[in-house]
Design a protein around this motif. Sequence first.
Motif, short mmCIF file in Angstrom:
data_model
loop_
_atom_site.label_atom_id
_atom_site.label_comp_id
_atom_site.label_asym_id
_atom_site.label_seq_id
_atom_site.Cartn_x
_atom_site.Cartn_y
_atom_site.Cartn_z
N ASP A 189 6.24 0.23 7.54
CA ASP A 189 4.85 -0.06 7.11
C ASP A 189 4.39 1.26 5.94
N MET A 190 4.55 0.72 4.60
CA MET A 190 5.45 -0.40 3.99
C MET A 190 5.57 -0.06 2.81
N GLU A 200 -5.03 1.33 2.27
CA GLU A 200 -5.12 0.15 3.21
C GLU A 200 -5.19 0.65 4.72
N GLU A 201 -4.59 1.94 5.12
CA GLU A 201 -4.39 2.09 6.46
C GLU A 201 -5.81 2.44 7.26
N HIS A 221 0.79 -1.25 0.02
CA HIS A 221 -0.08 -0.05 -0.19
C HIS A 221 0.88 1.29 0.03
N GLU A 245 2.19 -7.70 3.02
CA GLU A 245 3.14 -7.03 4.05
C GLU A 245 2.94 -8.02 5.49
ZN ZN Z 1 0.74 -1.69 6.31
#
Ligand code: ZN
Length: 400
Positions: free
Chosen positions: A111-112, A146-147, A78, A174
């Motif tokens: 991340d990431m 994604e987060e 992501h 991840e």
């Molecule tokens: Zn992540």
Amino acid sequence: MANWENNEEIEIFREYLRIPSVHPNIDYEPCVEFLKKQAKSLDLPVSVYYPVNDKNPVVVLTWKGTQPNLQSIILNSHMDVVPVFEEHWTHPPFAADIDKDGKIFARGAQDMKCVGVQYLAAIRSLKRDGVQQLKRTIHVVFVPDEEVGGYLGMAKFIDTDEFKALNVGFSLDEGIASPNEVFNVYYAERTIWQIEFKCHGQSGHGSMLFRGTPGEKIHYIVDKFMNFRKKEAEKLENNPELTLGDVTTVNMTILKGGAQGNVVPPELNVTFDIRIANDIKLNDFEKMINQWCEEAGGNIELNYSHKFPQAPITPTDSSNIYWTAFKSAVEELNLKIKCVVFPGGTDSRYIRMENIPALGFSPMNNVPILLHDNDEYIPADTYLTGIQIYKKIIPNLANA
Ligand code: ZN
């Protein structure tokens, strides 16, 4: 001079880290431009899809295989990162400073963003070694959102014809840094449910002893969940074999209600974040919750803000050819690995729900876990070693 000074791959990584693709209201265009530039330098075709709207691109770089009819491999990452509290950082979070020990500081260092460009670095290195093609096609996928749950990214992308056309057989995504020598490999996640209990009941003067008040009901529900939570915590403490992903976690996250100190309100609300372990049947779990509501006196409204179905678990045995390929790569490299259930949620859950096997793996060992933390960093040596690890894993997967 340390091997990370003037290193081309470190410079590419730092360039990506300097793009502030941080929530909220992210402008992903600089990421898209950066990735297009990478695609050009790697001589790979690139496609940009917009499964939801023109603010949330999915970027796919494709390395065509010699047998493109076989199912492909996606290497997912992501592009978005979580917010920072800059006053708690010793280095600016989007400068990608390197200190004298080679630590690269930036939001996204672990991340990431590391993983995304390590995939590309491994492909660059393979190509330079003369590997022009592998058997299966590889798609290096960069997703948004994604987060905050992936709803504007992977969750929608998997429903598109463009995704189906990729004919995906396996996905790598991840993991988390490991503070010791052992690399964790994530083969499953727990099931996320978030439930608000709106407890309706008798209201009136604060001096009375009414029955069926919202307070009695919410107390019953909270009590049940807290007892459940305590048992799960004991299970985890008493068995050193278990990790967090093996038990169900319950946390009270929102508590709402009331208007004045001497008025019994008609409604009190409580919300729980629940991550359900994979050995629990969701039907049974739901029945248990509904029963608690009845026992509490009824008239409790349930609002599920998340109610995911259970995603299939990715097999880590010889029935999964991609697992065998992954495992033989890490064995050749003499890496110590442990298969675990991911404690949080990642985009892999959407992939697994499509019955596509997926593993979560971030090649960072002997590194403190700093995702979402202040002063997030990755040592440059760890980053460069990770490229060598992918250089072994990627061909193994693509030739499976
Ligand atoms: Zn992540």
